[in-house]
Design a protein around this motif. Structure first.
Motif, PDB file in Angstrom:
ATOM      1  N   ILE A   2       0.838  -1.195   0.000  1.00 58.87           N
ATOM      2  CA  ILE A   2       0.000   0.000   0.000  1.00 58.87           C
ATOM      3  C   ILE A   2       0.876   1.249   0.000  1.00 58.87           C
ATOM      4  N   LEU A   3       0.465   2.241  -0.772  1.00 60.73           N
ATOM      5  CA  LEU A   3       1.160   3.517  -0.850  1.00 60.73           C
ATOM      6  C   LEU A   3       0.276   4.616  -0.305  1.00 60.73           C
ATOM      7  N   SER A   4       0.902   5.685   0.108  1.00 61.89           N
ATOM      8  CA  SER A   4       0.161   6.881   0.478  1.00 61.89           C
ATOM      9  C   SER A   4       0.788   8.089  -0.180  1.00 61.89           C
ATOM     10  N   THR A   5      -0.052   8.950  -0.706  1.00 61.62           N
ATOM     11  CA  THR A   5       0.418  10.206  -1.293  1.00 61.62           C
ATOM     12  C   THR A   5       0.072  11.392  -0.415  1.00 61.62           C
ATOM     13  N   MET A   6      -0.471  11.114   0.768  1.00 66.28           N
ATOM     14  CA  MET A   6      -0.963  12.154   1.660  1.00 66.28           C
ATOM     15  C   MET A   6       0.067  12.475   2.738  1.00 66.28           C
TER      16      MET A   6
END
Length: 127
Positions: free
Chosen positions: A106-110
């Motif tokens: 899982i990635l987050s851009t926040m």
């Protein structure tokens, strides 16, 4: 205590390349999802690139796709941002960031999801 220490950056002419590094200490590095953000005096902090804990997935801001590459070496507790064909609009302070124990794959851009931040590195691209 988790620490992220950045290196690299500096002044480069348009079309040039730079590599930023971010070394982590503290908890096992392989448990971190990592990312790079950047900020200027005119803009809020913006997402640049992210990578999952095992390096299997990456994501990029549209503005840097095909130009920047994020990678990591878990054996060296380090994440990198390779920046090619730099443009004056890439001028900013760049920050590495980490989330500990984020779900695998899982990635987050926040930015608000990231718990730990490096000290920031100035990148200046002259025209």
């Amino acid at each position: 205590q988790v620490q992220l220490v950045q290196s690299g950056g500096g002044l480069v002419q348009a079309g040039g390349s730079l590599r930023l590094s971010c070394a982590a200490s503290g908890r096992p590095f392989s448990r971190y999802a990592m990312a790079w953000f950047r900020q200027t005096t005119e803009k809020e902090r913006e997402f640049v690139a992210a990578i999952t804990w095992n390096g299997g997935n990456t994501d990029y801001a549209d503005s840097v796709k095909g130009q920047f590459t994020i990678s990591r070496e878990n054996a060296k507790n380090t994440v990198y941002l390779r920046m090619n064909n730099l443009k004056p609009e890439d001028t900013a302070v760049y920050y590495c960031a980490a989330i500990y124990n984020y779900p695998p794959g899982i990635l987050s851009t926040m930015s608000y999801e990231y718990e730990y931040w490096g000290q920031g590195t100035q990148v200046t691209v002259s025209s």
